[in-house]
Each structure stands twice: as structure tokens, then as C-alpha cells.
Enzyme design. Structure first.
Site, PDB file in Angstrom:
ATOM      1  N   LYS A 148      10.054  10.777  61.194  1.00 12.67           N
ATOM      2  CA  LYS A 148       8.873  11.142  61.980  1.00 12.67           C
ATOM      3  C   LYS A 148       8.594  12.635  61.856  1.00 12.67           C
ATOM      4  CE  LYS A 148       9.654   7.313  65.183  1.00 12.67           C
ATOM      5  NZ  LYS A 148      10.127   6.845  66.490  1.00 12.67           N
TER       6      LYS A 148
ATOM      7  N   GLN B  46      13.164   9.313  71.639  1.00 12.84           N
ATOM      8  CA  GLN B  46      13.605   8.168  70.834  1.00 12.84           C
ATOM      9  C   GLN B  46      14.461   7.230  71.680  1.00 12.84           C
ATOM     10  OE1 GLN B  46      12.503   7.594  67.755  1.00 12.84           O
ATOM     11  NE2 GLN B  46      13.668   5.724  67.501  1.00 12.84           N
TER      12      GLN B  46
ATOM     13  N   ASP C 272       3.878   7.522  72.186  1.00 10.68           N
ATOM     14  CA  ASP C 272       4.447   6.181  72.008  1.00 10.68           C
ATOM     15  C   ASP C 272       3.615   5.115  72.719  1.00 10.68           C
ATOM     16  OD1 ASP C 272       6.771   6.040  70.396  1.00 10.68           O
ATOM     17  OD2 ASP C 272       7.929   7.103  71.938  1.00 10.68           O
TER      18      ASP C 272
HETATM   19  N1  GUN Z   1      12.972   3.012  69.253  1.00 10.46           N
HETATM   20  C1  GUN Z   1      12.598   1.973  68.500  1.00 10.46           C
HETATM   21  N2  GUN Z   1      11.268   2.016  68.271  1.00 10.46           N
HETATM   22  C2  GUN Z   1      10.808   3.109  68.901  1.00 10.46           C
HETATM   23  C3  GUN Z   1       9.519   3.691  69.027  1.00 10.46           C
HETATM   24  O1  GUN Z   1       8.508   3.197  68.524  1.00 10.46           O
HETATM   25  N3  GUN Z   1       9.459   4.829  69.752  1.00 10.46           N
HETATM   26  C4  GUN Z   1      10.533   5.378  70.346  1.00 10.46           C
HETATM   27  N4  GUN Z   1      10.366   6.481  71.054  1.00 10.46           N
HETATM   28  N5  GUN Z   1      11.745   4.864  70.251  1.00 10.46           N
HETATM   29  C5  GUN Z   1      11.872   3.738  69.530  1.00 10.46           C
END
Ligand code: GUN
Length: 285
Positions: free
Chosen positions: A50, A94, A117
Site C-alpha cells: 500500500k 491494518q 477503509d
Molecule cells: N486486513 C485485511 N484486509 C484489510 C483491509 O482492507 N484494510 C485494513 N485496514 N486491514 C485489512
């Protein structure tokens, strides 16, 4: 006939180039704060990808790493700091978080306008109401793949296997908004194979390899494989290999939904910056 593979990797490159142009044209700084707590290797890889995507698109990456023992209060204090920091226009913590930190407390603490998110109840609620704001990246990315491949959704039967807040539920709402007839199936669904076989569009978001087999797929159906499972050192989706022989269109793993999730996150990050600059009106403001 073997399925046509939907090239999420190529589509994501197109989206990322578009986002880079949007960022350059925006005229205000865009910054994504990422927070990684603990040592989960998969989470570390996702966050790194990311951050690299941000750098490529001209988005500043502001990264925080905290030990697995971090108390919830410290995590919430960091979120408050990021909420108040004008350099930070998007916040991503995350998941999963260590067990002493309640994920809902953290999600609820994020400024909804910075919630790239789309997990905050305000943003989830706007999606529920049919007026999407910041929408979870994985289902957003799936919708973009479906659009790119002209998959007919109006009146189509869609079955989503998985009911998480991150994928299954928002996925179902997005398909519903496009006038699909949507079923959410899950681990307690009776006769799952029969339910799945009804689908013109089948979305597998279970997190277990080989959950969807050829016998569960209507010939010619579009199969979206959201799974990222590590089996014997290899990355596998939720769909078994034989699904390729039955599906009409199929997202491969890797190279399908995964790259589109990151592309959709970048789109959200630009949108969040637009909310904060006032260029777009956030419905709560
Ligand atoms: N963990 C698994 N998928 C995601 C996501 O799309 N965003 C975040 N912040 N954590 C995750």
C-alpha cells in the site's frame, strides 16, 4: 471451455495511473497514514504494498509501527493525533489488531472523512442507505473489475459467500445497488453448493482454499475469487483449480482482486482528501 481470466493487475495499473493524475491535479497534499501493530508477516507485506502504491501515485506515506503489546489507549491516542494532523488526509489501521485492542474502538475513533477503509459506521451506514461515501476497498475493486469486463448485474443472480464487514456485507450492498438479486451465503448456509450454483455472479470471500469447486459453479458464471490463502508456500484463492473449466469469467489469484484492492484504496485516499478540502461535501459535515 476454459474461463477467461479477468486481469486485475493490468486494470489496477490503469487505475493507479488515473489516481496519479488526479493527485497531481488536486492542488492539495494527499497523505495516507498507515498503522501496523505487531509482527504479522502478511499484514507487513500488505502495508508495504500500500505504501509503495502511494509513493507511485504521488501520495505521501506516513507510516507508524507499534509493538504487539501496545495498549488500546496508546493506539487510540495515535488515531487522535492522526485525525488532527492536516498532513494526514487518510488513515488506515491494518487489521487484525492484537487482542488487547478492540478493533471497533479503533475504527470508531477514526475521523469518518479520513476513513479510507470505509469501515467507520458512518461510512458503512451511508453505503447501507445507498449513498456511498468511502467504501471498503476490496468490494470497490471488485465492482471496478465487473464494470471493466461489462458483466451484466441488473437482474442477475449474485451470491456472495462470506459475511464479513470488510468484504461480504459491503460487497452484497454494492451488487444490490446495481440491481442484482443478492444472496449472502456463509459457513452455516444449508446446501451451499446448490445456492452457489444459482449464481450468475459468484463472489467467494471465505479465506479457505478449495471452498468453491466446479460443481458449485453454473456453467458460464462469473466467479470473483477474493481469497488469499497460503498453502504449501503458494498463494491460492478460495476457488479450486477445476473452477476454470466451468466459469465464463474468473479472477485469478494472484493477479485478480488483490491488485484492485490497492487501486481502490488509492481512489478512496483521493476522495478523502477531496472531502477534507471541501471540494466534495461529506454528508455528515
Ligand atoms: N486486513 C485485511 N484486509 C484489510 C483491509 O482492507 N484494510 C485494513 N485496514 N486491514 C485489512
Amino acid at each position: 471451455m476454459a474461463a477467461t481470466l479477468m486481469d486485475g493487475k493490468a486494470l489496477a495499473q490503469t487505475v493507479r495511473a488515473e489516481v496519479a493524475r488526479d493527485v497531481a491535479a488536486l492542488g492539495v497534499p494527499v497523505g495516507l497514514a498507515t498503522v501496523l501493530v505487531g509482527e504479522d508477516p502478511a499484514s507487513a507485506i500488505y502495508v508495504r504494498m500500500k505504501r509503495e502504491a502511494c509513493a507511485e501515485a504521488g501520495i505521501e506515506s506516513i507510516h507508524h509501527e507499534l509493538p504487539a503489546s501496545t495498549p488500546e489507549a496508546d493506539m487510540l491516542a495515535l488515531v487522535e493525533d492522526l485525525n488532527a494532523d492536516p498532513r494526514v488526509t487518510g488513515i488506515l489501521t491494518q487489521l487484525p489488531l492484537p487482542e488487547q485492542i478492540d478493533e471497533d474502538h479503533v475504527i470508531n475513533a477514526i475521523d469518518p472523512m479520513k476513513d479510507v477503509d470505509g469501515f467507520h459506521p458512518a461510512n458503512a451506514g451511508f453505503l447501507f442507505q445507498g449513498r456511498p461515501t468511502l467504501v471498503a476497498a476490496t468490494p470497490s475493486g471488485v465492482m471496478e473489475i465487473l464494470r471493466a469486463y461489462d458483466v451484466e448485474l441488473e437482474g442477475a443472480r449474485a451470491v456472495v459467500i462470506g459475511r464479513s464487514n470488510i468484504v461480504g456485507k459491503p460487497m452484497a450492498l454494492l451488487l444490490l445497488a446495481e440491481h442484482a438479486t443478492v444472496t449472502i451465503a456463509h459457513s452455516r448456509t444449508r446446501d451451499l453448493a446448490e445456492v452457489a450454483r444459482e449464481a450468475d455472479v459468484l463472489v467467494a470471500a471465505v479465506g479457505r482454499a478449495d471452498t468453491v469447486t466446479a460443481a458449485m459453479v453454473k456453467p458460464g458464471a462469473t466467479v470473483i475469487d477474493v481469497g488469499i490463502n497460503r498453502v504449501d508456500g503458494k498463494v491460492r484463492g478460495d476457488a479450486a483449480d477445476d473452477v476454470r473449466e466451468v466459469a465464463g469469467l474468473l479472477t485469478p489469484v494472484p493477479g485478480g482482486v488483490g491488485p484492485m484492492t490497492i487501486a481502490a484504496l488509492l481512489r478512496n485516499t483521493v476522495r478523502a482528501a477531496r472531502y477534507q478540502s471541501g471540494e466534495l461535501a461529506f454528508p455528515l459535515a
